[in-house]
Design a protein around this motif. Structure first.
Motif, PDB file in Angstrom:
ATOM      1  N   UNK A 231       1.015  -1.141  -0.439  1.00 21.19           N
ATOM      2  CA  UNK A 231       0.094  -0.311   0.008  1.00 21.19           C
ATOM      3  C   UNK A 231       1.020   1.272   0.320  1.00 21.19           C
ATOM      4  N   UNK A 232      -0.175   2.281  -0.052  1.00 13.11           N
ATOM      5  CA  UNK A 232       1.302   3.937   0.007  1.00 13.11           C
ATOM      6  C   UNK A 232       1.637   4.214   0.663  1.00 13.11           C
ATOM      7  N   UNK A 233       1.599   3.184   2.372  1.00 11.94           N
ATOM      8  CA  UNK A 233       2.570   2.863   3.585  1.00 11.94           C
ATOM      9  C   UNK A 233       3.692   1.962   3.264  1.00 11.94           C
ATOM     10  N   UNK A 234       3.330   1.525   2.170  1.00 11.54           N
ATOM     11  CA  UNK A 234       4.818   1.131   1.826  1.00 11.54           C
ATOM     12  C   UNK A 234       4.618  -0.680   2.920  1.00 11.54           C
ATOM     13  N   UNK A 235       3.134  -0.867   3.271  1.00 17.45           N
ATOM     14  CA  UNK A 235       3.012  -1.985   4.222  1.00 17.45           C
ATOM     15  C   UNK A 235       2.687  -3.025   3.566  1.00 17.45           C
ATOM     16  N   UNK A 236       3.076  -4.173   3.559  1.00 17.08           N
ATOM     17  CA  UNK A 236       2.559  -5.505   2.574  1.00 17.08           C
ATOM     18  C   UNK A 236       1.990  -6.395   3.153  1.00 17.08           C
ATOM     19  N   UNK A 237       0.518  -6.872   2.057  1.00 13.45           N
ATOM     20  CA  UNK A 237      -0.657  -7.472   2.693  1.00 13.45           C
ATOM     21  C   UNK A 237      -0.117  -8.708   2.576  1.00 13.45           C
TER      22      UNK A 237
ATOM     23  N   UNK B 263      -6.269 -11.601   5.161  1.00 16.74           N
ATOM     24  CA  UNK B 263      -5.307 -10.771   5.281  1.00 16.74           C
ATOM     25  C   UNK B 263      -4.916  -9.823   6.439  1.00 16.74           C
ATOM     26  N   UNK B 264      -3.399  -9.358   6.461  1.00 21.18           N
ATOM     27  CA  UNK B 264      -2.802  -8.417   7.471  1.00 21.18           C
ATOM     28  C   UNK B 264      -2.380  -7.952   6.990  1.00 21.18           C
ATOM     29  N   UNK B 265      -2.426  -6.430   7.107  1.00 15.98           N
ATOM     30  CA  UNK B 265      -1.285  -5.530   7.054  1.00 15.98           C
ATOM     31  C   UNK B 265      -0.120  -5.568   7.772  1.00 15.98           C
ATOM     32  N   UNK B 266       1.091  -5.352   7.544  1.00 16.03           N
ATOM     33  CA  UNK B 266       2.447  -5.465   8.339  1.00 16.03           C
ATOM     34  C   UNK B 266       3.598  -4.549   7.591  1.00 16.03           C
ATOM     35  N   UNK B 267       3.709  -3.864   8.302  1.00 13.52           N
ATOM     36  CA  UNK B 267       5.017  -3.055   7.548  1.00 13.52           C
ATOM     37  C   UNK B 267       6.185  -3.263   7.615  1.00 13.52           C
ATOM     38  N   UNK B 268       7.148  -2.989   7.090  1.00 15.16           N
ATOM     39  CA  UNK B 268       8.871  -4.277   6.471  1.00 15.16           C
ATOM     40  C   UNK B 268       9.333  -4.284   7.682  1.00 15.16           C
ATOM     41  N   UNK B 269       8.726  -3.459   9.096  1.00 15.29           N
ATOM     42  CA  UNK B 269       9.936  -4.051   9.827  1.00 15.29           C
ATOM     43  C   UNK B 269       9.281  -5.081  11.173  1.00 15.29           C
ATOM     44  N   UNK B 270       7.790  -4.844  10.390  1.00 15.20           N
ATOM     45  CA  UNK B 270       6.405  -5.923  11.652  1.00 15.20           C
ATOM     46  C   UNK B 270       6.532  -7.557  10.776  1.00 15.20           C
ATOM     47  N   UNK B 271       7.266  -7.781   9.628  1.00 14.98           N
ATOM     48  CA  UNK B 271       6.395  -9.105   8.930  1.00 14.98           C
ATOM     49  C   UNK B 271       6.205 -10.078   9.748  1.00 14.98           C
TER      50      UNK B 271
END
Length: 167
Positions: free
Chosen positions: A11-17, A104-112
């Protein structure tokens, strides 16, 4: 060797789904969205279909960014061996929703949640986050969890092979 795909919406915040598997091989693991090609299907068609089926998101083939080709091997379980193209996608329609197969859930790069993902993911996903394109081999040991061997190579460009669509 089964042909497969993986797709990671960002997403626009750089989070991975990611999706947590609810059933089948890899149950309870977080992963990208994807699966096996159906007869006559291209890799991009498969990635778009699997993303829709597993998350509810609708993407266009042209919006998929091909970032990796991975050869997954299982040392004593050849029936699980598969190759896969990995895509990132930044544009889609819809809102992620749970399906019969994935949560599904969004994760920041640091919280994968690497502790709840396939063991090789912590090696190659950061390469994709660093905007690298890679080709690699991941060999799992007899327990189907721990890694026996990995090798990754940076590549300038990737192109899907059409020869694998007719099986």
């Amino acid at each position: 060797m089964r042909p497969t795909t993986l797709c990671f919406p960002i997403n626009a915040a750089g989070e991975f789904l990611l999706g947590r598997k609810k059933r089948g091989f890899g149950v309870a693991k977080w992963n990208g969205f994807g699966g096996k090609l159906e007869a006559g299907e291209t890799f991009r068609q498969c990635a778009v279909r699997e993303l829709r089926e597993e998350s509810g998101l609708v993407a266009k083939e042209a919006d998929l960014e091909l970032v990796a080709f991975l050869d997954f091997r299982f040392d004593t379980h050849a029936e699980l061996d598969h190759i896969g193209y990995v895509y990132l996608v930044h544009t889609w329609q819809g809102t992620p929703a749970p399906t019969e197969e994935m949560e599904p859930r969004w994760f920041s790069a640091a919280t994968l949640p690497y502790e709840d993902m396939w063991s090789g993911d912590r090696l190659w996903i950061p390469m994709l986050q660093a905007r690298r394109k890679i080709s690699g081999t991941i060999v799992f040991a007899a327990d189907k969890e721990s890694l026996k061997y990995t090798e990754f190579t940076d590549v300038a460009d990737l192109t899907e092979s059409d020869s694998l669509t007719a099986f």
